[in-house]
Enzyme design. Structure first.
Site, PDB file in Angstrom:
ATOM      1  N   PHE A 158       8.122   9.545   2.330  1.00 41.37           N
ATOM      2  CA  PHE A 158       7.392   8.496   1.847  1.00 41.37           C
ATOM      3  C   PHE A 158       5.882   8.753   2.114  1.00 41.37           C
ATOM      4  O   PHE A 158       5.163   7.485   1.993  1.00 41.37           O
ATOM      5  CB  PHE A 158       8.133   7.359   2.510  1.00 41.37           C
ATOM      6  CG  PHE A 158       9.402   7.077   2.191  1.00 41.37           C
ATOM      7  CD1 PHE A 158       9.781   6.777   0.920  1.00 41.37           C
ATOM      8  CD2 PHE A 158      10.270   7.453   3.169  1.00 41.37           C
ATOM      9  CE1 PHE A 158      11.289   6.701   0.633  1.00 41.37           C
ATOM     10  CE2 PHE A 158      11.794   7.543   2.775  1.00 41.37           C
ATOM     11  CZ  PHE A 158      12.278   7.025   1.555  1.00 41.37           C
ATOM     12  N   GLU A 188      -0.850  10.137  -0.128  1.00 44.65           N
ATOM     13  CA  GLU A 188      -2.002  10.966   0.026  1.00 44.65           C
ATOM     14  C   GLU A 188      -3.238  10.025   0.648  1.00 44.65           C
ATOM     15  O   GLU A 188      -3.180   8.981   0.662  1.00 44.65           O
ATOM     16  CB  GLU A 188      -2.598  11.183  -1.306  1.00 44.65           C
ATOM     17  CG  GLU A 188      -1.440  12.065  -2.316  1.00 44.65           C
ATOM     18  CD  GLU A 188      -1.869  12.599  -3.461  1.00 44.65           C
ATOM     19  OE1 GLU A 188      -3.179  12.730  -3.650  1.00 44.65           O
ATOM     20  OE2 GLU A 188      -0.827  12.845  -4.325  1.00 44.65           O
ATOM     21  N   LYS A 219      14.217   6.758  -2.727  1.00 48.97           N
ATOM     22  CA  LYS A 219      12.912   7.300  -3.065  1.00 48.97           C
ATOM     23  C   LYS A 219      12.366   6.582  -4.275  1.00 48.97           C
ATOM     24  O   LYS A 219      11.331   6.130  -4.512  1.00 48.97           O
ATOM     25  CB  LYS A 219      12.766   8.715  -3.073  1.00 48.97           C
ATOM     26  CG  LYS A 219      11.569   9.287  -3.699  1.00 48.97           C
ATOM     27  CD  LYS A 219      10.404   8.873  -2.677  1.00 48.97           C
ATOM     28  CE  LYS A 219       9.108   9.454  -3.606  1.00 48.97           C
ATOM     29  NZ  LYS A 219       8.128  10.022  -2.302  1.00 48.97           N
ATOM     30  N   CYS A 249       2.652  10.492  -8.508  1.00 49.37           N
ATOM     31  CA  CYS A 249       3.898  10.156  -8.085  1.00 49.37           C
ATOM     32  C   CYS A 249       4.265   8.764  -8.692  1.00 49.37           C
ATOM     33  O   CYS A 249       5.371   8.743  -9.495  1.00 49.37           O
ATOM     34  CB  CYS A 249       4.060   9.822  -6.481  1.00 49.37           C
ATOM     35  SG  CYS A 249       3.708  11.207  -5.552  1.00 49.37           S
TER      36      CYS A 249
END
Ligand code: UGA
Length: 469
Positions: free
Chosen positions: A170, A173, A225, A281
Site C-alpha cells: 500500500f 510514491e 488492494k 496505480c
C-alpha cells in the site's frame, strides 16, 4: 478484531531469518528490497533489465524517491543487499521470493497485463528444487493467485512444496520508504499455516511494533488492494464531482471540503479537489477491477467505477476551459507556463499524469506550452518531446500569457506572486491543485481561477477581473 487462520495445516519448518529475493526492481521492488535489507535481512534484487541492475548495484536509484538513495547506499555498504539478473542464483539464494513486477494496463483493453507476473512465477517455479515461499506483491485481478498456484505446482520440480502467498503493498510514491518500514497494516493472503508463519517471520520486526495484521485467503488479499485503490479514487472523484456542482451554483468546493472534513466519518484525506488522480496505480487499477468484475459476472456491482473515471477525466477538460477563458477564448499562439508534469509532487512519475495530459491538450489547441517540473522534466520530455521544457520556474513563466499550476510542488507554493508577476506577460493564473494563496495572488493583481471556485473566491479586496482580450 481480525481473526487469524488456523496455523497447523503443515509441519514444514519455518526459516526464522529467511534470505529474501525481490523480483522486479522497479519502483515497488527496489523500495521493498532496500527496506527488507534495512529490517536486517540479506536481500537479492533480481531483474531482467541489466541497466537497472547496474544502476542499483552502483548505488544509484533510477527514479526519484525521497530517502531511498541514502538507504540504498547504506544497505549496499552494509553488505546486506545485492542485485543480479541471474535467476538460477536467485532460486539458490532465496527462502522467500517477493514478486514485484509491473501489471500495466493492456494495450487493447482495460484489463491488467499479467505477462510479467506470469514470467516471474514461471522463472522461479521451473528452477525450484527446495521448499520456498513465492509471495506476490504486484496488483493483480482476483483469481490470479489461484491460477498461478496451479501453474507453479505443475511446473516446479518439487511440486506443491513450492507455496504461494499474496501480500499486497500500500505504499505511496513520495513516502515509499516510510510506508514500507511503517505500514498502517499488513495483509497476508495465504493458503497454509506454514505460509502464514513464514510471512510472520519476514515481517517480525514490523509486527513486533503492534502493526495490525489481517490474515486472509488469496482472493481476499488480491481484492483488498484493488478495493483500497478504488475507494481512494472514489473519494477524490466525489469531491471533484462536487466541484462541478459548485461551478454551476457559485458555491466554493474548498469551503465545502473543509466543512465535510470535520465529520470524522468522512475525514479530510483524499478530499482535495483539483485535477484529479493519475499515476501508475489508481487509474489502471480502477479500470482493471471493473474489467475483472465484468468477467466474473458482477460488473454491475462496480459499474460506478466507470463514472469515477469519467469524473476524473472531465476535470482535465474543465481545466483547459479555464485556461482558454483566461487566454481570451482562444489558445492559438497563447504562451502557457505549465507548472508541473509529475502526477503528484515528490515524484518524477508521469504515468497517466493529469498535469502532462493537460499540457498536451493545451498544445493541441495551439498554445505554446512551456513545461517546468522540478524532477519530472526528463520523463515528461521522453513522453511528449514536442512540448517546450524550461529549466526553472522563472524561465517557464517568463512572458507567459497564462500560468497553469498543475502539480502542487512546494516550490510553486512558495513562489512570490509579485516576483513571478514581474516576469509574465499577463498576470493570469489557474490553480489546478488548490495549492496557492488566492488572496495573495489577487492582491498582487493576478486574475486567479481554480476548479470549483467562483471567480472571486478567497479574495479580501474587491475583485476586479482583468478584461479578457
Ligand atoms: C496509490 C495509493 O495511495 C497507495 O496506497 C497504493 O499503494 C499505490 O497507489 C499503489 O497502488 O501502488 P500513489 O499512486 O503513490 O499511491 O499516489 P496517491 O498519493 O494515492 O495519489 C494518487 C493521485 O490522486 C495523485 O495524482 C494525486 O494528485 C491525486 N489526489 C490525491 C487528489 O487529486 N486529491 C487528493 O485528495 C489526493
Amino acid at each position: 478484531m481480525f481473526t487469524t487462520r488456523s496455523p497447523e495445516t503443515t509441519l514444514d519448518p519455518v526459516v526464522d531469518h529467511p534470505r529474501i529475493t525481490v523480483l522486479g526492481v522497479g519502483y515497488l521492488g527496489a523500495t521493498h528490497a532496500v527496506c527488507m535489507a534495512a529490517l536486517g535481512f540479506d536481500v537479492l534484487g533480481v531483474d531482467v533489465d541489466q541497466e537497472k541492475i547496474d544502476e542499483l548495484t552502483s548505488g544509484h536509484v533510477p527514479f526519484f524517491e525521497p530517502g531511498l538513495q541514502e538507504q540504498l547506499s547504506e544497505m549496499l555498504h552494509a553488505g546486506r543487499l545485492a542485485f543480479t539478473t541471474d535467476f538460477d542464483q536467485a532460486v539458490r539464494f532465496g527462502d522467500v521470493h517477493f514478486i514485484c513486477v509491473g501489471t500495466p494496463q493492456s494495450i487493447d483493453s482495460n484489463a491488467a497485463d499479467l505477462t510479467f507476473v506470469e514470467r516471474a512465477f514461471e522463472a522461479l517455479a521451473s528452477r525450484a528444487h527446495r521448499k520456498a515461499l513465492l509471495v506476490g506483491k504486484s496488483t493483480v485481478p482476483i483469481g490470479t493467485a489461484e491460477r498461478l498456484t496451479a501453474m507453479v505446482t505443475a511446473r516446479a520440480p518439487i511440486g506443491d512444496a513450492l507455496e504461494l502467498a499474496w501480500n499486497p503493498e500500500f505504499l505511496r510514491e513520495g513516502f515509499a520508504v516510510d510506508d514500507t518500514l511503517h505500514p498502517d497494516r499488513l495483509v497476508f493472503g495465504v493458503a497454509s499455516g506454514w505460509a502464514e508463519r513464514q510471512l510472520r517471520a519476514v515481517y517480525a520486526p514490523i509486527l513486533r511494533r503492534g502493526t495490525p495484521l489481517v490474515v486472509a485467503d488469496l482472493a481476499t488479499a488480491e481484492l483488498v488492494k484493488v478495493a483500497a485503490n478504488s475507494f481512494l479514487a472514489t473519494k477524490i472523484s466525489y469531491i471533484n464531482a462536487m466541484a462541478e456542482v459548485c461551478e454551476a451554483t457559485g458555491a466554493d468546493v474548498d469551503v465545502l471540503a473543509e466543512a465535510l472534513s470535520y465529520d470524522e466519518r468522512i475525514g479530510g484525506r483524499f478530499l482535495k479537489p483539483g485535477l484529479g488522480f493519475g499515476g501508475g496505480c489508481l487509474p489502471k487499477d480502477l479500470r482493471a477491477f471493473a474489467h475483472r468484475a465484468e468477467e466474473l459476472g458482477v460488473g454491475r456491482a462496480v459499474a460506478f467505477l466507470h463514472e469515477i473515471d469519467d469524473i476524473n477525466t472531465r476535470r482535465r477538460l474543465r481545466f483547459v476551459d479555464l485556461v482558454r477563458d483566461l487566454a481570451g477564448g482562444d489558445l492559438q499562439g497563447a504562451r502557457v507556463a505549465a507548472l508541473g508534469a509529475a502526477f503528484k509532487p515528490n515524484s518524477d512519475d508521469v504515468r497517466d499524469a493529469p498535469a502532462l495530459d493537460v499540457a498536451r491538450m493545451l498544445a493541441l489547441e495551439g498554445a505554446i506550452v512551456v513545461v517546468y517540473d522540478p524532477e519530472a522534466n526528463e520523463n515528461a520530455h521522453r513522453t511528449y518531446p514536442d512540448l517546450d521544457y524550461a529549466g526553472s520556474l522563472r524561465e517557464a513563466v517568463t512572458d507567459a500569457d497564462v500560468v497553469a499550476l498543475l502539480t502542487e510542488w512546494e516550490e510553486f507554493g512558495r513562489a512570490d506572486p509579485d516576483e513571478i508577476g514581474a516576469l509574465v506577460n499577463r498576470r493570469r493564473i489557474v490553480d489546478g491543485r488548490h495549492a496557492l494563496d488566492a488572496v495573495a495572488y489577487r492582491e498582487a493583481g493576478w486574475t486567479f481561477r481554480a476548479l470549483g471556485q467562483p471567480a472571486g473566491a478567497g479574495h479580501v479586496a474587491p475583485y476586479e477581473a482583468e478584461p479578457v482580450t
